[in-house]
Design an enzyme around this catalytic site. Structure first.
Site, PDB file in Angstrom:
ATOM      1  N   GLU A 290       1.872 -14.310  -2.844  1.00 20.22           N
ATOM      2  CA  GLU A 290       3.127 -13.675  -2.438  1.00 20.22           C
ATOM      3  C   GLU A 290       4.185 -14.730  -2.113  1.00 20.22           C
ATOM      4  OE1 GLU A 290       1.393  -9.325  -1.236  1.00 20.22           O
ATOM      5  OE2 GLU A 290       1.385 -10.782   0.376  1.00 20.22           O
TER       6      GLU A 290
ATOM      7  N   GLU B   6       0.813  -1.214   0.000  1.00 19.27           N
ATOM      8  CA  GLU B   6       0.000   0.000   0.000  1.00 19.27           C
ATOM      9  C   GLU B   6       0.853   1.274   0.000  1.00 19.27           C
ATOM     10  OE1 GLU B   6      -0.427  -2.649   2.156  1.00 19.27           O
ATOM     11  OE2 GLU B   6      -1.878  -3.485   0.759  1.00 19.27           O
TER      12      GLU B   6
ATOM     13  N   PHE C 102      -4.227 -13.999   0.428  1.00 27.15           N
ATOM     14  CA  PHE C 102      -3.435 -13.471  -0.691  1.00 27.15           C
ATOM     15  C   PHE C 102      -1.954 -13.759  -0.459  1.00 27.15           C
ATOM     16  CE2 PHE C 102      -7.227 -11.069  -1.630  1.00 27.15           C
ATOM     17  CZ  PHE C 102      -7.188 -10.895  -3.004  1.00 27.15           C
TER      18      PHE C 102
END
Ligand code: NAD
Length: 308
Positions: A223, A141, A218
Site C-alpha cells: 500500500e 473491506e 501488507f
C-alpha cells in the site's frame, strides 16, 4: 410483558442501527442476540460453501448499493466474476500463484474510492473498521471485492479441478510466498493504494508489543509504496493507542519514524497524530465512564497514567 417490551425495543433499536449504518455491509462483530444457531466450524481449508458465499455477497453488494448516489452504474455479472476468481487458483500449486492471477477479476470489479475516503490499517483491524463504520471513510473491506472475500479462505492443488478441503498452506517468504489469498490481498491492496486520492489515512497500533509499522505487513509492502504523490495530498498517519495503554510508540519514534521517513522519501506530504480526538471519541462510545473519556484531560496526563 416487560420481556416483550424489551424484545420489541431491542428489535426497533436493531432496525435503527441497521438504517443508520445500512450502507455498510460488515456484519456486527459482536451481538448479544441469541438466534439459537450453533457456530459454524471454520476449517483451515477452503471455506465451505465458498461459491454460494461469493455469489451471495456479490449480488447483495450490488442490491444494497444500487440506491446510492455514487453508484458506478455498470452491473457486475457475478457468475462471470466467480469464473474469473476460480480460474486464478483452481488446479494451481497453492504456493506459486501468479502475481497477475486476479487481474481479470480486478478488471471486472475495480476498486475506487472518492477523494479523502481511503483508510488503510495495520495492526488495528477492529478499531479501524469500527472507526470506518462510524465515519464516511472506507477501508478495503468496504469495497466490493474486499467485502466479497473478507474472512474467507481458498486454495486448490496442482492439476486438481476442485477446491482443497485440506488446510491451505501458510505464507512463508521462502517456501510459499504466493498463496491464493496472499496474492489476492496483495493485488487488491496495490489497486486500492494506486487509486487513493486526496487525504489517505493509515491507522497503526502504538500499543502493539511489536512494531506499529512493520516492513513485512501488507500496508508496508503493497500500500505505502503504491501511493501516488501526485494524487495523495496528505498521508494522515494515525498512531492509535488502546484506551488502557500502553503507549509503546508515538509519532516520530521508532517504527513510526521509519514510516514517516519512507513517506517523505516518496515525496508524500504527511501528518502524524497520536490517538487523535475523533478516534478517541469513537473508543469512548464503548467506554463512556473510562477516565480517558472524561473531559479536560491532556496528553501528558494520559501518558503518565498509561506508562509505568
Ligand atoms: P495486519 O494487521 O493484518 O498485520 C500486521 C500485523 O503484523 C500486526 O497485527 C502485528 O501483530 C504483526 N507485526 C507487526 N510487527 C511485527 C513484527 N516485527 N514481527 C511479526 N509480526 C509483526 O496489517 P497488514 O498486514 O498491514 O494488512 C492490512 C492492510 O492490508 C490494510 O490496509 C488492508 O487494506 C490490506 N489487507 C486486508 C486484508 C483482509 O483480509 N481484509 C488482508 C491483507 C491486506
Amino acid at each position: 410483558m416487560e420481556v416483550v417490551n424489551l424484545l420489541v425495543g431491542s428489535f426497533f433499536f436493531a432496525m435503527i442501527v441497521f438504517e443508520v449504518t445500512g450502507h455498510r455491509l460488515r456484519a456486527k462483530r459482536e451481538t448479544h442476540l441469541d438466534v439459537g444457531l450453533c457456530p459454524m466450524p471454520m476449517p483451515d481449508g477452503t471455506t465451505p460453501n465458498l461459491e454460494e458465499i461469493f455469489l451471495g455477497r456479490c449480488w447483495e453488494f450490488q442490491y444494497l448499493y444500487s440506491s446510492q448516489d455514487n453508484c458506478p452504474g455498470a452491473r457486475v455479472d457475478c457468475s462471470d466474476a466467480w469464473q474469473k476468481f476460480k480460474t486464478a487458483f483452481v488446479g494451481k500449486d497453492p504456493c506459486n500463484i501468479n502475481d497477475n492471477a486476479y487481474d481479470e477479476l480486478l478488471g471486472l470489479i475495480p476498486i475506487r474510492f472518492a477523494d479523502d475516503m481511503t483508510l488503510f490499517w495495520s495492526g488495528t483491524n477492529e478499531l479501524a473498521h469500527g472507526y470506518a463504520d462510524a465515519t464516511p471513510i472506507d477501508t478495503l473491506e468496504d469495497s466490493m471485492l474486499g467485502y466479497m472475500l473478507n474472512g474467507l479462505n481458498w486454495c486448490s492443488s496442482e492439476g486438481s479441478d476442485r477446491f482443497s478441503s485440506d488446510p491451505c498452506p501458510d505464507y512463508d517468504p521462502e517456501s510459499c510466498s504466493h498463496t491464493p489469498s496472499g496474492v489476492f490481498w496483495s493485488s487488491v491492496s496495490t489497486m486500492l493504494a494506486r487509486e487513493a486520492s486526496g487525504i489517505a489515512t493509515v491507522m497503526i497500533n502504538g500499543s502493539s508489543p511489536w512494531d506499529a509499522f512493520w516492513s513485512g505487513s501488507f500496508f508496508a509492502k503493497y500500500e505505502l509504496p503504491n501511493l501516488d504523490a501526485e494524487k495523495v495530498t496528505n498521508l494522515r498517519i494515525i498512531v492509535a493507542h488502546d484506551i488502557e495503554g500502553p503507549i509503546n510508540e508515538e509519532c516520530g519514534e521508532d517504527s513510526v519514524k521509519r514510516l514517516e521517513d519512507i513517506a517523505a522519501a516518496s515525496g508524500l506530504t504527511y501528518t502524524c497524530e497520536n490517538s487523535p480526538r475523533d478516534v478517541r471519541l469513537f473508543q469512548c462510545v464503548d467506554n463512556v465512564n473510562h477516565r480517558q473519556c472524561q473531559p479536560r484531560r491532556n496528553r501528558n496526563q494520559i501518558r503518565e497514567e498509561t506508562t509505568d
